[in-house]
Design an enzyme around this catalytic site. Structure first.
Site, PDB file in Angstrom:
ATOM      1  N   ASP A   1      -0.401  12.512  -0.968  1.00 43.78           N
ATOM      2  CA  ASP A   1       0.190  11.243  -0.517  1.00 43.78           C
ATOM      3  C   ASP A   1       0.214  10.145  -1.578  1.00 43.78           C
ATOM      4  O   ASP A   1       1.172   9.398  -1.647  1.00 43.78           O
ATOM      5  CB  ASP A   1      -0.574  10.742   0.719  1.00 43.78           C
ATOM      6  CG  ASP A   1       0.202   9.679   1.495  1.00 43.78           C
ATOM      7  OD1 ASP A   1       1.436   9.807   1.603  1.00 43.78           O
ATOM      8  OD2 ASP A   1      -0.413   8.715   1.976  1.00 43.78           O
TER       9      ASP A   1
ATOM     10  N   HIS B   1       3.281   6.243  -4.243  1.00 51.19           N
ATOM     11  CA  HIS B   1       3.315   7.067  -3.034  1.00 51.19           C
ATOM     12  C   HIS B   1       3.754   8.480  -3.440  1.00 51.19           C
ATOM     13  O   HIS B   1       4.902   8.864  -3.240  1.00 51.19           O
ATOM     14  CB  HIS B   1       4.320   6.428  -2.065  1.00 51.19           C
ATOM     15  CG  HIS B   1       4.289   6.989  -0.684  1.00 51.19           C
ATOM     16  ND1 HIS B   1       5.353   6.898   0.186  1.00 51.19           N
ATOM     17  CD2 HIS B   1       3.320   7.635   0.012  1.00 51.19           C
ATOM     18  CE1 HIS B   1       5.050   7.455   1.333  1.00 51.19           C
ATOM     19  NE2 HIS B   1       3.823   7.916   1.261  1.00 51.19           N
TER      20      HIS B   1
ATOM     21  N   LYS C   1      -3.023   3.240   2.737  1.00 54.56           N
ATOM     22  CA  LYS C   1      -1.822   2.511   2.307  1.00 54.56           C
ATOM     23  C   LYS C   1      -2.171   1.097   1.827  1.00 54.56           C
ATOM     24  O   LYS C   1      -1.583   0.589   0.887  1.00 54.56           O
ATOM     25  CB  LYS C   1      -0.812   2.436   3.460  1.00 54.56           C
ATOM     26  CG  LYS C   1      -0.432   3.778   4.053  1.00 54.56           C
ATOM     27  CD  LYS C   1       0.241   4.665   3.051  1.00 54.56           C
ATOM     28  CE  LYS C   1       0.809   5.917   3.740  1.00 54.56           C
ATOM     29  NZ  LYS C   1       1.454   6.815   2.787  1.00 54.56           N
TER      30      LYS C   1
ATOM     31  N   ARG D   1       2.436   3.319  12.004  1.00 56.92           N
ATOM     32  CA  ARG D   1       2.346   2.105  11.187  1.00 56.92           C
ATOM     33  C   ARG D   1       3.304   1.061  11.746  1.00 56.92           C
ATOM     34  O   ARG D   1       4.399   1.384  12.189  1.00 56.92           O
ATOM     35  CB  ARG D   1       2.759   2.411   9.742  1.00 56.92           C
ATOM     36  CG  ARG D   1       1.729   3.159   8.943  1.00 56.92           C
ATOM     37  CD  ARG D   1       2.128   3.243   7.480  1.00 56.92           C
ATOM     38  NE  ARG D   1       3.181   4.198   7.246  1.00 56.92           N
ATOM     39  CZ  ARG D   1       4.447   3.907   7.040  1.00 56.92           C
ATOM     40  NH1 ARG D   1       4.851   2.649   7.044  1.00 56.92           N
ATOM     41  NH2 ARG D   1       5.346   4.844   6.838  1.00 56.92           N
TER      42      ARG D   1
ATOM     43  N   TYR E   1      -4.550   2.683  14.407  1.00 47.27           N
ATOM     44  CA  TYR E   1      -3.815   3.874  13.974  1.00 47.27           C
ATOM     45  C   TYR E   1      -3.663   3.993  12.466  1.00 47.27           C
ATOM     46  O   TYR E   1      -3.185   3.062  11.812  1.00 47.27           O
ATOM     47  CB  TYR E   1      -2.408   3.900  14.607  1.00 47.27           C
ATOM     48  CG  TYR E   1      -1.919   5.314  14.748  1.00 47.27           C
ATOM     49  CD1 TYR E   1      -2.130   6.012  15.929  1.00 47.27           C
ATOM     50  CD2 TYR E   1      -1.331   5.984  13.699  1.00 47.27           C
ATOM     51  CE1 TYR E   1      -1.743   7.334  16.053  1.00 47.27           C
ATOM     52  CE2 TYR E   1      -0.939   7.306  13.806  1.00 47.27           C
ATOM     53  CZ  TYR E   1      -1.148   7.972  14.994  1.00 47.27           C
ATOM     54  OH  TYR E   1      -0.770   9.285  15.115  1.00 47.27           O
TER      55      TYR E   1
ATOM     56  N   CYS F   1       9.495  13.781   4.619  1.00 54.76           N
ATOM     57  CA  CYS F   1      10.256  14.670   3.734  1.00 54.76           C
ATOM     58  C   CYS F   1       9.461  15.920   3.389  1.00 54.76           C
ATOM     59  O   CYS F   1       9.827  16.662   2.483  1.00 54.76           O
ATOM     60  CB  CYS F   1      10.635  13.956   2.445  1.00 54.76           C
ATOM     61  SG  CYS F   1      11.972  12.788   2.669  1.00 54.76           S
TER      62      CYS F   1
ATOM     63  N   ARG G   1      -1.231  13.363  14.338  1.00 54.60           N
ATOM     64  CA  ARG G   1      -1.799  13.590  13.002  1.00 54.60           C
ATOM     65  C   ARG G   1      -3.009  14.499  13.023  1.00 54.60           C
ATOM     66  O   ARG G   1      -3.711  14.601  14.029  1.00 54.60           O
ATOM     67  CB  ARG G   1      -2.249  12.238  12.423  1.00 54.60           C
ATOM     68  CG  ARG G   1      -1.128  11.252  12.202  1.00 54.60           C
ATOM     69  CD  ARG G   1      -0.341  11.608  10.983  1.00 54.60           C
ATOM     70  NE  ARG G   1       0.792  10.734  10.760  1.00 54.60           N
ATOM     71  CZ  ARG G   1       1.250  10.413   9.552  1.00 54.60           C
ATOM     72  NH1 ARG G   1       0.680  10.887   8.483  1.00 54.60           N
ATOM     73  NH2 ARG G   1       2.303   9.641   9.415  1.00 54.60           N
TER      74      ARG G   1
ATOM     75  N   SER H   1       8.241   9.052   3.766  1.00 55.22           N
ATOM     76  CA  SER H   1       7.593   9.734   4.880  1.00 55.22           C
ATOM     77  C   SER H   1       8.611  10.697   5.516  1.00 55.22           C
ATOM     78  O   SER H   1       9.800  10.424   5.517  1.00 55.22           O
ATOM     79  CB  SER H   1       7.152   8.714   5.921  1.00 55.22           C
ATOM     80  OG  SER H   1       6.467   7.673   5.281  1.00 55.22           O
TER      81      SER H   1
HETATM   82  C1  OXD Z   1       3.365   7.729   5.515  1.00 57.62           C
HETATM   83  C2  OXD Z   1       2.094   8.418   5.716  1.00 57.62           C
HETATM   84  O1  OXD Z   1       3.900   7.156   6.453  1.00 57.62           O
HETATM   85  O2  OXD Z   1       1.599   9.021   4.763  1.00 57.62           O
HETATM   86  O3  OXD Z   1       3.874   7.766   4.394  1.00 57.62           O
HETATM   87  O4  OXD Z   1       1.552   8.368   6.816  1.00 57.62           O
HETATM   88 MN    MN Z   2       2.621   8.602   2.930  1.00 56.24          MN
END
Ligand code: OXD
Ligand code: MN
Length: 576
Positions: free
Chosen positions: A265, A218, A198, A22, A189, A242, A359, A240
């Protein structure tokens, strides 16, 4: 390079090395005034763009200019895919439709996994009330989120090198929450291009949720069943990196307990007529980080990605299988590897085989621990909300907020070590309020106020709020807590608290388990005090840091209640 695996029935994409995550710096909210986008977004005089930690702003005129400079002709020679989709279970009053145009086949295929796709999900001009398979409470034919995406590289017919087209120097991901529009240019991406995720389900949905009285967050959602068969649902917000996906798919390392997955997510949540918070997962797939995923860390994810999965930027074995750091599988000596950069690779090479943000994208229906109620149109009832961060020191394994307001304060105070999912470098502690820092859809101060308001609304019976930290380290740098399946021990205490069955001790920061209340049997050498440090100078530093953060990044937009909670904490610490 992109290829199909026959054995895995999957697909592997290798991206342009400039398009791997991102891009937060190029992600903007388009609103008339900068403060509608982010609390301290202040453009230079006459400026049309403003950057701030809690969101970037662009003026509507500037977006028009930026689009005129990028879009005309940008899809030439490519196929344009038209994707009508639904975020949320069919038939749910919480679900919302969208329509994405894209010139990327990768994006079209990924959207097909991550969202429910079908023209019938869009409200039709003849039906202002929704049909039975459409779902949503959409009230008019144009009530859907419009998503426009282009990789930004017209095609002249020649073979493309590299084969991942993008326009990194002009990438822009712009959201206009008022007009429910998202425009994404230049990147293929993940969150930059799968606009249901998102862009829609967090940023635009957050603004819809503010207007309509619900929450778009989130958060993962899990079911947790105890040995007596009693089930509770929990929602958890973690920045992200964690381990959200690991927690969402956890196999409990505590006999008799079971974790089921509703989502990993994003959660959309609303208080129902009885005042209970109900949650749906708007997505229907997982877009998880591959490196570190193994049979040991997440066997459920490994089963989920066995088929029908799109992999991005992982390594490739000579037998046509996927490979990444931490996959935990030793390779036979005759098997060779190719890295995500398309180069031959062997263990010990200086660069990783898979990109750290590589991913997998897999359908939720592949997940063996999927909760039976994951598509319940009413949503699942949430009994506890968990905030967490990656905190190497000072922050105990778990503590409970004194109240909803205190819990919202804990959410505002979240900090975590940085992630590979965005373009940040290295290990640094970043503030990440509600784990939403990169995903706020409007002024973050107003977002916190919205949390306070929905919890205070008459009839609301807000869930309890907790804070967890799986990542404490000891003086040698080793993790104190074993994590993974053992996190079920913490969930068990949380659920017992909700049920009024577990003891807690008040500390200045919140309620921690009383000695013996957290099940530690079978974990050798773990002492209560190692898991629950309570160091006054640490928390005083934390309060000073938080005050500075609030002042610098929220300013006058910080809700008074949140500041009052900080002052109350400072007062409790003084009396400690
Ligand atoms: C993030 C994802 O960055 O879920 O939170 O990809
Ligand atoms: Mn996320």
């Amino acid at each position: 390079m992109q290829r199909v695996f026959s054995r895995l029935r999957g697909w592997l994409a290798w991206t342009d090395p400039r398009d791997v995550a991102r891009v937060e710096g190029r992600t903007v909210l388009v609103t008339p005034r900068p403060e509608d986008a982010a609390p301290q977004a202040s453009p230079a005089p006459g400026g049309a763009v403003a950057h701030s930690l809690l969101g970037n702003w662009m003026s509507p005129d500037e977006l028009r200019r930026a689009m005129d400079a990028r879009f005309p002709g940008c899809m030439e020679g490519r196929t344009m895919y038209v994707i009508p989709f639904l975020m949320g279970p069919p038939g749910s009053p919480l679900s919302r439709p969208g329509l994405q145009l894209t010139d990327s086949a990768y994006v079209a295929a990924s959207m097909r996994i991550m969202t429910r796709v079908g023209a019938h999900f869009l409200p039709s001009s003849s039906s202002s009330s929704s049909s039975s398979s459409s779902s949503s409470s959409a009230s008019s034919a144009d009530d859907f989120v419009r998503c426009l995406h282009s990789v930004g590289r017209p095609r002249d017919g020649a073979v493309e090198v590299p084969s991942w087209p993008c326009d990194p120097s002009r990438t822009l991901i712009a959201h206009d929450p008022r007009r429910r529009r998202i425009v994404s240019y230049g990147s293929g991406y993940g969150g930059n291009s799968l606009l249901g995720k998102k862009g829609f389900a967090l940023r635009v949905a957050a603004a819809m949720a503010r207007d309509e009285g619900w929450l778009a967050e989130h958060m993962l959602i899990v079911g947790f069943e105890d040995p007596r068969g009693r089930k509770r649902y929990l929602a958890g917000a973690f920045p992200s990196a964690c381990g959200k996906t690991n927690l969402a798919m956890m196999r409990a390392a505590l006999p008799g307990y079971h974790v089921t997955c509703v989502g990993d997510d994003i959660a959309w949540m609303r208080f129902d007529h009885q005042g209970r918070l109900r949650a749906i997962n708007p997505e229907c797939g997982f877009f998880g980080v591959a490196p570190g995923t193994s049979e040991a860390t997440n066997p459920v994810a490994m089963a989920t990605i066995r088929r029908d999965t799109i992999f991005t930027n992982v390594g490739l074995t000579s037998t046509g299988d996927v490979y990444w750091e931490g996959i935990g599988q030793s390779l036979p000596p005759d098997v060779t590897l190719t890295s995500w950069r398309g180069q031959s690779w062997k263990p010990g090479d200086p660069e990783p085989c898979a990109h750290p943000n590589a991913r997998f994208c897999a359908p939720a229906s592949n997940c063996p621990s999927l909760d039976p109620a994951w598509e319940d149109p009413e949503g699942v009832p949430i009994d506890a909300i968990i905030f967490g961060g990656r905190r190497p020191e000072g922050v105990p394994l778990v503590f409970e907020a004194f109240s909803w307001e205190h819990g919202v304060f804990l959410g505002s105070a979240m900090r975590s070590e940085a992630t590979a999912a965005a373009e940040h470098k290295g290990r640094q502690l970043l503030h990440d309020p509600l784990a939403m820092r990169p995903f706020f859809g409007y002024n973050a101060g107003q977002h916190l106020q919205h949390w306070l308001d929905v919890g205070a609304r008459a009839g609301a019976r807000p869930p309890r709020i907790f804070h967890v930290n799986w990542f404490l380290r000891d003086q040698s740098g080793a993790f104190v807590w074993p994590g993974f399946g053992h996190n079920a021990r913490v969930l068990a205490w949380i659920c017992a608290r909700v049920g009024g069955e577990a003891g807690a001790v008040a500390t200045p920061i919140g309620l921690i388990p009383e000695e013996g209340a957290l099940e530690l049997r079978g974990l050798r050498g773990l002492r209560h005090r190692d898991l629950f440090p309570m160091d006054r100078p640490f928390w005083e530093r934390e309060c000073r840091e938080l005050r500075a953060f609030y002042g610098e990044h929220f300013g006058k937009h910080l809700p008074r209640e949140v500041m009052a909670q900080l002052e109350a904490l400072e007062g409790r610490l003084r009396k400690m």
